[in-house]
Design an enzyme around this catalytic site. Structure first.
Site, mmCIF file in Angstrom:
data_model
loop_
_atom_site.group_PDB
_atom_site.id
_atom_site.type_symbol
_atom_site.label_atom_id
_atom_site.label_comp_id
_atom_site.label_asym_id
_atom_site.label_seq_id
_atom_site.Cartn_x
_atom_site.Cartn_y
_atom_site.Cartn_z
ATOM 1 N N LYS A 285 40.254 42.654 39.086
ATOM 2 C CA LYS A 285 39.775 41.763 38.019
ATOM 3 C C LYS A 285 39.692 40.335 38.518
ATOM 4 C CE LYS A 285 42.532 43.990 34.410
ATOM 5 N NZ LYS A 285 43.977 43.891 34.690
ATOM 6 N N LYS B 280 40.958 46.642 47.226
ATOM 7 C CA LYS B 280 40.736 47.363 45.962
ATOM 8 C C LYS B 280 39.873 46.548 45.005
ATOM 9 C CE LYS B 280 44.688 45.678 43.455
ATOM 10 N NZ LYS B 280 45.786 45.745 42.576
ATOM 11 N N LYS C 250 50.066 37.416 45.959
ATOM 12 C CA LYS C 250 49.818 36.303 45.038
ATOM 13 C C LYS C 250 50.520 35.036 45.507
ATOM 14 C CE LYS C 250 48.319 38.929 41.161
ATOM 15 N NZ LYS C 250 48.635 39.667 39.957
HETATM 16 P P1 TYM Z 1 46.436 45.948 35.837
HETATM 17 O O1 TYM Z 1 46.156 45.205 34.582
HETATM 18 O O2 TYM Z 1 46.169 45.269 37.140
HETATM 19 O O3 TYM Z 1 45.630 47.300 35.872
HETATM 20 C C1 TYM Z 1 45.651 48.211 34.797
HETATM 21 C C2 TYM Z 1 45.634 49.641 35.340
HETATM 22 O O4 TYM Z 1 44.487 49.849 36.170
HETATM 23 C C3 TYM Z 1 44.889 50.357 37.431
HETATM 24 N N1 TYM Z 1 43.999 49.809 38.469
HETATM 25 C C4 TYM Z 1 43.279 50.545 39.310
HETATM 26 N N2 TYM Z 1 43.136 51.876 39.454
HETATM 27 C C5 TYM Z 1 42.278 52.321 40.405
HETATM 28 N N3 TYM Z 1 41.555 51.504 41.211
HETATM 29 C C6 TYM Z 1 41.659 50.156 41.106
HETATM 30 N N4 TYM Z 1 40.928 49.365 41.872
HETATM 31 C C7 TYM Z 1 42.544 49.630 40.117
HETATM 32 N N5 TYM Z 1 42.878 48.375 39.745
HETATM 33 C C8 TYM Z 1 43.772 48.501 38.737
HETATM 34 C C9 TYM Z 1 46.305 49.870 37.628
HETATM 35 O O5 TYM Z 1 47.009 50.694 38.526
HETATM 36 C C10 TYM Z 1 46.857 49.946 36.222
HETATM 37 O O6 TYM Z 1 47.300 51.254 35.937
HETATM 38 N N6 TYM Z 1 51.405 45.697 36.463
HETATM 39 C C11 TYM Z 1 50.340 46.338 35.712
HETATM 40 C C12 TYM Z 1 50.441 46.168 34.209
HETATM 41 C C13 TYM Z 1 51.735 46.596 33.603
HETATM 42 C C14 TYM Z 1 52.181 47.934 33.444
HETATM 43 C C15 TYM Z 1 53.429 47.843 32.778
HETATM 44 C C16 TYM Z 1 51.656 49.169 33.805
HETATM 45 C C17 TYM Z 1 52.671 45.791 33.066
HETATM 46 N N7 TYM Z 1 53.709 46.538 32.561
HETATM 47 C C18 TYM Z 1 54.177 48.993 32.470
HETATM 48 C C19 TYM Z 1 52.402 50.298 33.484
HETATM 49 C C20 TYM Z 1 53.636 50.221 32.840
HETATM 50 C C21 TYM Z 1 49.018 45.723 36.140
HETATM 51 O O7 TYM Z 1 48.954 44.617 36.636
HETATM 52 O O8 TYM Z 1 47.930 46.483 35.817
#
Ligand code: TYM
Length: 326
Positions: free
Chosen positions: A196, A193, A113
């Site tokens: 979003k 990957k 980022k």
């Molecule tokens: P985020 O919002 O990017 O994604 C949410 C969840 O989806 C999973 N994910 C994926 N899994 C498989 N293939 C993909 N292409 C893919 N893209 C996203 C992510 O691994 C995630 O589980 N940092 C985190 C949000 C967060 C969080 C937390 C998670 C903030 N605090 C505490 C767990 C515990 C994030 O950006 O997820």
């Protein structure tokens, strides 16, 4: 029900796609039967990139609605918006005083980022807030996709530092990722990957996409040279990604699917994948359309009330442990 606690979060930074669904959400739903589950729409994290206020407000609500439509049951799980529970931010400050700057600077997500021009303190300290999300509920497990592994390791490192200084206060949280679908790749570039924030909407299938959109996105998915459907991450990353998606949506093994569809040709195979995805997402889409915004808001307000009470219990104990109250 086991007393083991689980926490996970999702950013309301765009539309929820099948990567989120397969890597995380589906597991969140399944775990409700066996754990005390706590799930959060992490809206403070979304602020690390510029957000239009009106769109953020909508995205928060839409994300919450998707979680409910996917099967997060507010009678089983605590579900809330991060910003409505200020203890997350308070704990984040405290954990930040133990965090290693070097470790934070090495995080892949931060470096990516930062390269795209996103430079702010929030982006740098993002993993500290994420650790605080997990630790505020003193949970044992965190269901996430593979892209969060570094952040989970960072959290475990912080737990080690905190417990070494103050005694055994936080459990060491374990990562839980599914055997298939922990890293779903972009439909347009199978070397990165599904995300979003990818500017190309054709790179991802949104969980609320209608059947025609799903068919057309999959038909346009990048495939590989050759004609045979086979699982080969080096030579056929596009087809292998589609096989993973099909496996996740049918519950069948990749090897068996590859054998069955080896000779049908890429075009026919893509339609098979589309059919499985449409069928698998149908209940979510229907439930999503049936939910009213007002219902969702009410559920989220109630979730935040419960979460504040629980989070405050942790903070009361912690403040006294570290010398901020007697
Ligand atoms: P985020 O919002 O990017 O994604 C949410 C969840 O989806 C999973 N994910 C994926 N899994 C498989 N293939 C993909 N292409 C893919 N893209 C996203 C992510 O691994 C995630 O589980 N940092 C985190 C949000 C967060 C969080 C937390 C998670 C903030 N605090 C505490 C767990 C515990 C994030 O950006 O997820």
């Amino acid at each position: 029900m086991s007393t083991k606690r689980v926490f996970s979060g999702i950013q309301p930074s765009g539309d929820i796609h099948i990567g989120n669904y397969m890597g995380a959400l589906r597991n969140w739903v399944a775990m409700q039967d066996d754990y005390a589950t706590i799930y959060c729409v992490v809206d403070l994290h979304a602020l690390t990139l510029p957000q239009d206020p009106a769109r953020l407000l909508q995205a928060r609500l839409r994300t919450a609605k998707i979680l409910l439509a996917a099967g997060i049951d507010p009678h089983h799980s605590m579900l809330y918006f991060q910003s409505q529970v200020p203890q997350h931010s308070e704990l984040s400050w405290i954990m930040g005083t133990l965090a290693s700057m070097g470790h934070l600077g090495r995080m892949t997500q931060y470096k990516e980022k930062e390269d795209k021009g996103g430079q702010n303190l929030g982006l740098f300290s993002y993993p500290v807030l994420m650790a605080a999300d997990i630790l505020i509920h003193r949970v044992h497990a965190v269901p996430v996709g593979n892209d969060q592994t570094q952040h989970l390791e960072f959290t475990r490192d912080l737990v080690g530092r905190f417990n070494a200084r103050y005694g055994d206060f936080f459990p060491l949280p374990e990562q839980i990722s599914p055997p298939v679908g922990a890293r779903v790749m972009s439909l347009q570039d199978p070397s990165s990957k599904m995300s979003k924030s990818d500017p190309d909407p054709g790179s991802r299938i949104i969980v609320t996409d209608d059947a025609d959109t799903i068919v057309s996105k999959l038909r346009r998915a990048v495939t590989d040279s050759g004609r045979e459907v086979a699982y080969d991450l080096e030579e056929k990353p596009g087809i292998s990604n589609l096989l993973d998606i099909l496996a996740a949506f049918t519950g069948r093994g990749v090897a068996q699917l590859a054998e069955e569809y080896a000779q049908v040709g890429y075009g026919r195979f893509k339609d098979v994948v589309a059919e499985a995805v449409i069928f698998g997402l149908q209940p979510l889409r229907q439930a999503y359309l049936n939910l009213e915004d007002s219902q969702v808001k009410q559920i989220m307000d109630e979730g935040a009330r419960q979460a504040r009470t629980r989070a405050e219990e942790t903070m009361t104990a912690l403040r006294s442990l570290i010398g901020l109250s007697d």
